[in-house]
Design a protein around this motif. Structure first.
Motif, PDB file in Angstrom:
ATOM      1  N   UNK A 231     -17.525  -3.564  -7.796  1.00  0.00           N
ATOM      2  CA  UNK A 231     -16.575  -3.402  -8.483  1.00  0.00           C
ATOM      3  C   UNK A 231     -15.104  -4.243  -8.014  1.00  0.00           C
ATOM      4  N   UNK A 232     -14.580  -4.868  -9.513  1.00  0.00           N
ATOM      5  CA  UNK A 232     -13.926  -5.483  -9.154  1.00  0.00           C
ATOM      6  C   UNK A 232     -12.802  -4.696  -8.822  1.00  0.00           C
ATOM      7  N   UNK A 233     -11.390  -6.390  -8.018  1.00  0.00           N
ATOM      8  CA  UNK A 233     -10.078  -6.088  -6.587  1.00  0.00           C
ATOM      9  C   UNK A 233      -9.854  -3.856  -7.374  1.00  0.00           C
ATOM     10  N   UNK A 291      -0.669  13.077   0.944  1.00  0.00           N
ATOM     11  CA  UNK A 291      -0.775  13.380  -0.262  1.00  0.00           C
ATOM     12  C   UNK A 291       0.728  12.835  -1.192  1.00  0.00           C
ATOM     13  N   UNK A 292       1.882  12.803   0.318  1.00  0.00           N
ATOM     14  CA  UNK A 292       3.356  11.964  -0.654  1.00  0.00           C
ATOM     15  C   UNK A 292       3.402  10.720  -0.177  1.00  0.00           C
ATOM     16  N   UNK A 293       2.111  10.169   0.249  1.00  0.00           N
ATOM     17  CA  UNK A 293       2.221   8.399   0.885  1.00  0.00           C
ATOM     18  C   UNK A 293       1.023   7.926   0.168  1.00  0.00           C
ATOM     19  N   UNK A 294       0.870   8.131  -1.089  1.00  0.00           N
ATOM     20  CA  UNK A 294      -0.283   7.297  -1.690  1.00  0.00           C
ATOM     21  C   UNK A 294      -0.087   6.400  -2.489  1.00  0.00           C
ATOM     22  N   UNK A 295       1.513   6.446  -2.742  1.00  0.00           N
ATOM     23  CA  UNK A 295       2.129   4.777  -3.322  1.00  0.00           C
ATOM     24  C   UNK A 295       2.244   3.725  -2.519  1.00  0.00           C
ATOM     25  N   UNK A 296       3.012   4.230  -1.107  1.00  0.00           N
ATOM     26  CA  UNK A 296       3.098   3.311  -0.256  1.00  0.00           C
ATOM     27  C   UNK A 296       1.585   2.355   0.128  1.00  0.00           C
ATOM     28  N   UNK A 297       0.165   3.374   0.377  1.00  0.00           N
ATOM     29  CA  UNK A 297      -1.392   3.378   0.825  1.00  0.00           C
ATOM     30  C   UNK A 297      -1.823   2.616  -0.371  1.00  0.00           C
ATOM     31  N   UNK A 298      -0.786   2.960  -1.568  1.00  0.00           N
ATOM     32  CA  UNK A 298      -1.767   1.852  -3.082  1.00  0.00           C
ATOM     33  C   UNK A 298      -1.278   0.185  -2.283  1.00  0.00           C
ATOM     34  N   UNK A 299      -0.371   0.616  -1.997  1.00  0.00           N
ATOM     35  CA  UNK A 299       0.466  -1.157  -2.133  1.00  0.00           C
ATOM     36  C   UNK A 299      -0.141  -1.759  -1.449  1.00  0.00           C
ATOM     37  N   UNK A 304      -4.087  -5.695   0.564  1.00  0.00           N
ATOM     38  CA  UNK A 304      -5.419  -6.529   1.191  1.00  0.00           C
ATOM     39  C   UNK A 304      -6.084  -7.089  -0.120  1.00  0.00           C
ATOM     40  N   UNK A 305      -6.003  -6.589  -0.868  1.00  0.00           N
ATOM     41  CA  UNK A 305      -7.062  -6.522  -2.549  1.00  0.00           C
ATOM     42  C   UNK A 305      -6.344  -7.485  -3.445  1.00  0.00           C
ATOM     43  N   UNK A 306      -5.479  -8.668  -3.486  1.00  0.00           N
ATOM     44  CA  UNK A 306      -4.665  -8.886  -4.469  1.00  0.00           C
ATOM     45  C   UNK A 306      -5.567  -9.356  -5.344  1.00  0.00           C
ATOM     46  N   UNK A 307      -5.150 -10.014  -6.314  1.00  0.00           N
ATOM     47  CA  UNK A 307      -6.081  -9.938  -7.925  1.00  0.00           C
ATOM     48  C   UNK A 307      -6.332  -9.004  -8.696  1.00  0.00           C
ATOM     49  N   UNK A 308      -6.668  -9.943  -9.766  1.00  0.00           N
ATOM     50  CA  UNK A 308      -6.802  -8.722 -10.985  1.00  0.00           C
ATOM     51  C   UNK A 308      -8.707  -8.243 -11.376  1.00  0.00           C
ATOM     52  N   UNK A 309      -9.693  -8.893 -10.456  1.00  0.00           N
ATOM     53  CA  UNK A 309     -10.739  -9.161 -10.484  1.00  0.00           C
ATOM     54  C   UNK A 309     -11.541  -9.916  -9.612  1.00  0.00           C
ATOM     55  N   UNK A 310     -12.875  -9.778  -9.377  1.00  0.00           N
ATOM     56  CA  UNK A 310     -13.269 -10.698  -8.406  1.00  0.00           C
ATOM     57  C   UNK A 310     -13.710 -12.252  -9.279  1.00  0.00           C
ATOM     58  N   UNK A 311     -13.714 -12.355 -10.736  1.00  0.00           N
ATOM     59  CA  UNK A 311     -14.128 -13.540 -11.205  1.00  0.00           C
ATOM     60  C   UNK A 311     -12.797 -14.480 -11.712  1.00  0.00           C
ATOM     61  N   UNK A 312     -13.221 -14.807 -12.856  1.00  0.00           N
ATOM     62  CA  UNK A 312     -12.649 -16.043 -13.148  1.00  0.00           C
ATOM     63  C   UNK A 312     -12.157 -15.666 -14.605  1.00  0.00           C
ATOM     64  N   UNK A 313     -12.716 -14.068 -15.007  1.00  0.00           N
ATOM     65  CA  UNK A 313     -12.621 -13.632 -17.353  1.00  0.00           C
ATOM     66  C   UNK A 313     -11.728 -13.324 -17.061  1.00  0.00           C
TER      67      UNK A 313
END
Length: 560
Positions: A231-233, A291-299, A304-313
């Motif tokens: 999948x993409x990032x 359940x209350x820490x999903x926001x910080x975990x998402x950040x 760790x996995x920055x960027x929109x996706x794995x390709x340049x499209x």
């Protein structure tokens, strides 16, 4: 050796039964389950409840992870609520372990008997898929009984006692072994039930079984991450966050296993009940804590996995949901929706082409060529998606639709390449030398261009509706366009003959443009052929004329 084979066959049957239930539920309720997940993100609690409910039906948190990850990858769900869905999915798996740990041996023959009748009597229909689910549930209960029977003589084998005795020294090592088993089985439900059976038979101690259960939770998170590795990032952030949450829970629980064992013995001293109760307690407590820490975990996952996706499209497929692949009709519908996006991109390229030919805008030409890269990416995504659909599961109509989708996808990709080449020719032969078409020549190109755009729109309509009248109209337009191309080629040569300066300077490019527009039109008009063939109106090289059945209100058309 025979005992080991019986044990392994029981585990294999347990995994297979779980897979059958998952596939059957997705085929019956696939679209509804995806809808529930996609609209349940208004708050963390509703997302948690959706994850719990969906996983309880499909018997697999990995299946829920794949669906949720695809939604995040398409930008339909943010990472934080998706992580809440996964917390609910983990609890859902633990609840199903509780159900299947009960003595349901009496239910297995009934479920398999009824399921086989329904599946064979209504094969391929909704009732038939319900029968598949019943067969899967029956196989799960039968597998648990076989495992229980197979493990009884294991206790008497001295070599096996020594083998499992090596697991009593290090809880961390036991946890890693449990994770490895879960990755191999691709089912934490199967491994936890297996651990309960081993503990009940006295093959392993309660402490070792608890560590193995922790490993099963960790292994499930690893399996989900591996499943979505393509999948993409954004999509991978969901399974990464799920793995991190499980890893955190295991690290906290490891030193507390002895206390957990003492606490659970207050509820039940039966080894199997104690194991499954621990699995449920672990996931419930972990969900309450996070359940209350999903926001910080998402950040953290985004870091760790920055960027929109794995390709340049610049374009990402929106509708190619991997979880729909087990439901061919739904998967074909997704591919068709994605195909419409290619049609929109090609129409955008056509509109820009006419502007470039009128204004000599080199920047617009370059930007339009980049759109072809997006067309190529969507074409590749659809092609690969279609190849992942099981052809054995396609009936005749679905097989025909599969062919129509791949054919139109290829034609639109070729159209994008043609437009890109026309733009590059315009830059080299016209824009670079600041040339202009003659007024009459530009009007001819504009008229042909307008017909091509109209036929592209008509082609997409025929693809969606399969309307016979529109298909015949599309073939008529192809014949008219061929005549128009010949007419305008002659008129251009006449202007060259009378020494019209603009026509002489752009002669080669002008003839190439109207020829390429004709090729584009042919690619779009080919969409009509499957509809006409299905109606019995096509010979090998032309439409039937005298022998074809009359179609009320539709003028006769003959391909020339």
């Amino acid at each position: 050796m025979g005992v080991l084979l019986h044990l392994l066959s029981g585990v294999a049957l347990l995994v297979w039964g779980t897979n059958i239930v998952k596939v059957g539920i997705l085929r019956v309720y696939g679209a509804n389950l995806r809808h529930i997940l996609s609209v349940s993100v208004s708050n963390r609690l509703s997302a948690f409840a959706a994850g719990l409910g969906v996983t309880g039906l499909v018997q697999s948190s990995n299946a829920t992870a794949v669906i949720t990850s695809s939604f995040v990858g398409q930008g339909l769900i943010a990472v934080a609520p998706a992580l809440a869905i996964m917390l609910g999915a983990n609890v859902g798996t633990a609840v199903m372990v509780q159900v299947f740990s009960l003595d349901l041996s009496w239910l297995s023959p009934l479920l398999i008997f009824v399921g086989v009748i329904l599946h064979l009597s209504w094969k391929g229909q909704r009732v038939g898929h319900v029968g598949r689910v019943l067969i899967g549930l029956g196989l799960i209960t039968l597998a648990l009984e076989l495992i229980s029977i197979a493990t009884r003589p294991v206790v008497q084998a001295a070599g096996v006692k020594v083998l499992f005795g090596t697991l009593t020294g290090d809880a961390t090592l036991d946890m890693l072994i449990g994770a490895f088993l879960t990755i191999l089985c691709y089912s934490s439900l199967a491994v936890v039930l297996f651990c309960g059976a081993l503990a009940s038979a006295g093959v392993v101690s309660i402490h070792v079984a608890l560590a193995l259960v922790l490993g099963a939770n960790l292994g499930s998170g690893i399996s989900a991450l591996l499943t979505t590795s393509g999948n993409n990032q954004p999509g991978k952030r969901v399974t990464l966050g799920n793995l991190l949450s499980r890893l955190l829970g295991c690290l906290i629980a490891l030193p507390l296993l002895t206390h957990a064992e003492d606490l659970l013995k207050l509820v039940s001293t039966d080894p199997q009940r104690l194991i499954v109760n621990f699995h449920l307690m672990f996931n419930v407590v972990l969900a309450i804590l996070l359940i209350g820490a999903t926001g910080p975990l998402a950040r953290l996952c985004e870091a760790i996995l920055p960027g929109r996706n794995t390709g340049d499209s610049q374009v990402t497929p929106r509708h190619l949901d991997p979880a729909a692949l087990t439901t061919p009709t739904l998967a074909l519908s997704n591919a068709a929706r994605e195909l419409l996006r290619i049609g929109d991109r090609v129409e955008q390229m056509l509109d820009n082409l006419l502007r470039v030919l009128r204004t000599n805008d080199a920047r617009l030409a370059t930007a339009t060529c980049r759109i072809d890269d997006e067309v190529d990416d969507l074409y590749t995504a659809i092609k690969l998606y279609l190849t992942r659909i099981s052809t054995e599961a396609l009936d005749e109509n679905d097989g025909q639709r599969w062919t129509e989708i791949i054919s139109l996808t290829i034609n639109l990709e070729h159209a994008g390449d043609l437009i890109e080449r026309m733009l590059l020719d315009a830059k080299d032969k016209k824009i670079a030398h600041n040339l202009q078409f003659s007024e009459a020549g530009m009007q001819e190109i504009a008229e042909m261009h307008g017909r091509v755009v109209a036929n592209l729109r008509l082609a997409m309509s025929v693809f969606l509706t399969g309307d016979l009248r529109s298909a015949q109209q599309l073939v008529e337009e192809k014949a008219k366009f061929r005549d128009l191309e010949r007419k305008y080629s002659r008129s251009h040569l006449q202007r060259v003959a009378v020494q019209t300066a603009e026509s002489i300077e752009t002669s080669s490019l002008h003839l190439d443009m109207i020829s390429e527009l004709k090729r584009l039109n042919s690619l779009f008009c080919a969409t009509a052929y499957p509809v006409l063939e299905q109606a019995g109106l096509m010979n090998r090289s032309r439409l039937k004329d005298d022998e074809r059945p009359d179609v009320a209100g539709v003028p006769e058309v003959q391909a020339r």
